[in-house]
Write a protein that holds these residues in place. Structure first.
Motif, PDB file in Angstrom:
ATOM      1  N   UNK A  25     -20.785  -2.844 -16.753  1.00  0.00           N
ATOM      2  CA  UNK A  25     -20.409  -4.230 -17.081  1.00  0.00           C
ATOM      3  C   UNK A  25     -21.613  -4.994 -17.626  1.00  0.00           C
ATOM      4  N   UNK A  26     -22.759  -4.889 -16.958  1.00  0.00           N
ATOM      5  CA  UNK A  26     -23.944  -5.614 -17.428  1.00  0.00           C
ATOM      6  C   UNK A  26     -24.415  -5.086 -18.783  1.00  0.00           C
ATOM      7  N   UNK A  33     -26.536 -10.384 -26.225  1.00  0.00           N
ATOM      8  CA  UNK A  33     -27.280 -11.633 -26.013  1.00  0.00           C
ATOM      9  C   UNK A  33     -28.775 -11.366 -25.871  1.00  0.00           C
ATOM     10  N   UNK A  34     -29.133 -10.286 -25.193  1.00  0.00           N
ATOM     11  CA  UNK A  34     -30.550  -9.971 -25.003  1.00  0.00           C
ATOM     12  C   UNK A  34     -31.215  -9.588 -26.324  1.00  0.00           C
ATOM     13  N   UNK A 106     -32.287 -10.649 -15.925  1.00  0.00           N
ATOM     14  CA  UNK A 106     -31.320 -11.640 -15.450  1.00  0.00           C
ATOM     15  C   UNK A 106     -30.258 -11.825 -16.520  1.00  0.00           C
ATOM     16  N   UNK A 107     -29.018 -11.945 -16.105  1.00  0.00           N
ATOM     17  CA  UNK A 107     -27.963 -12.157 -17.095  1.00  0.00           C
ATOM     18  C   UNK A 107     -28.142 -13.493 -17.809  1.00  0.00           C
ATOM     19  N   UNK A 108     -27.868 -13.490 -19.114  1.00  0.00           N
ATOM     20  CA  UNK A 108     -27.972 -14.707 -19.926  1.00  0.00           C
ATOM     21  C   UNK A 108     -26.605 -15.306 -20.214  1.00  0.00           C
ATOM     22  N   UNK A 109     -25.585 -14.466 -20.286  1.00  0.00           N
ATOM     23  CA  UNK A 109     -24.259 -14.957 -20.661  1.00  0.00           C
ATOM     24  C   UNK A 109     -23.516 -15.463 -19.431  1.00  0.00           C
ATOM     25  N   UNK A 112     -21.825 -12.543 -17.792  1.00  0.00           N
ATOM     26  CA  UNK A 112     -22.773 -11.739 -17.017  1.00  0.00           C
ATOM     27  C   UNK A 112     -23.137 -12.395 -15.698  1.00  0.00           C
ATOM     28  N   UNK A 113     -23.299 -13.716 -15.715  1.00  0.00           N
ATOM     29  CA  UNK A 113     -23.610 -14.446 -14.475  1.00  0.00           C
ATOM     30  C   UNK A 113     -22.436 -14.377 -13.504  1.00  0.00           C
TER      31      UNK A 113
END
Length: 152
Positions: A25-26, A33-34, A106-109, A112-113
């Motif tokens: 998923x991540x 985004x990364x 760390x998730x940015x979207x 993702x959060x």
């Protein structure tokens, strides 16, 4: 009563499944985004260097500093590779559910959060239900061995 070996195996398999699903998923949610953030960073950095009006020697020094930073302060996958490849995503998921939280990924979207929250809600109790009985068993074994060797 302490959990049986079978119960621990079921919890261990469930935890492994959660880690693998979470990692996928991540990797899926965060990769784009990364990579976009990295491209924006590179563009901004190039713009700043161009505005700096550096001499040839000064530019070499600035580039050495940037290279040193990317080699020593950033994890290699963050500076040079795909920051959310599957291996990095497994690492992040394990760090997340172990509550260590190094902060290097760390998730940015928003998605993702949200996934991090959901995975934490399931993963932290699974991790505890797996590690606490193992720790208790280790303590009992070590205590028994110390008593056998030094007390009796």
């Amino acid at each position: 009563p302490p959990p049986t070996g079978r119960q621990l195996a079921v919890v261990g398999v469930a935890m492994l499944a959660l880690v693998l699903v979470g990692a996928q998923a991540f990797a899926t949610l965060e990769r784009g985004a990364a990579l976009e953030s990295r491209a924006n960073y590179a563009t901004q950095l190039d713009g700043l260097i161009a505005q700096g009006n550096f001499s040839g020697r000064q530019l070499q020094i600035v580039q050495q500093i940037i290279l040193h930073h990317s080699n020593h302060w950033c994890m290699p996958h963050m500076a040079h590779g795909d920051p959310w490849n599957f291996e990095s995503s497994v690492y992040f998921t394990l760090v997340l559910i172990s509550t260590v939280g190094y902060g290097d990924l760390a998730p940015e979207t928003s998605a993702g959060k949200f996934a991090a929250v959901v995975i934490s809600l399931f993963g932290i109790p699974l991790m505890l239900s797996f590690t606490i009985p193992l720790a208790k068993s280790l303590i009992v074994t070590l205590t028994t061995e110390v008593r056998r060797m030094y007390i009796t």
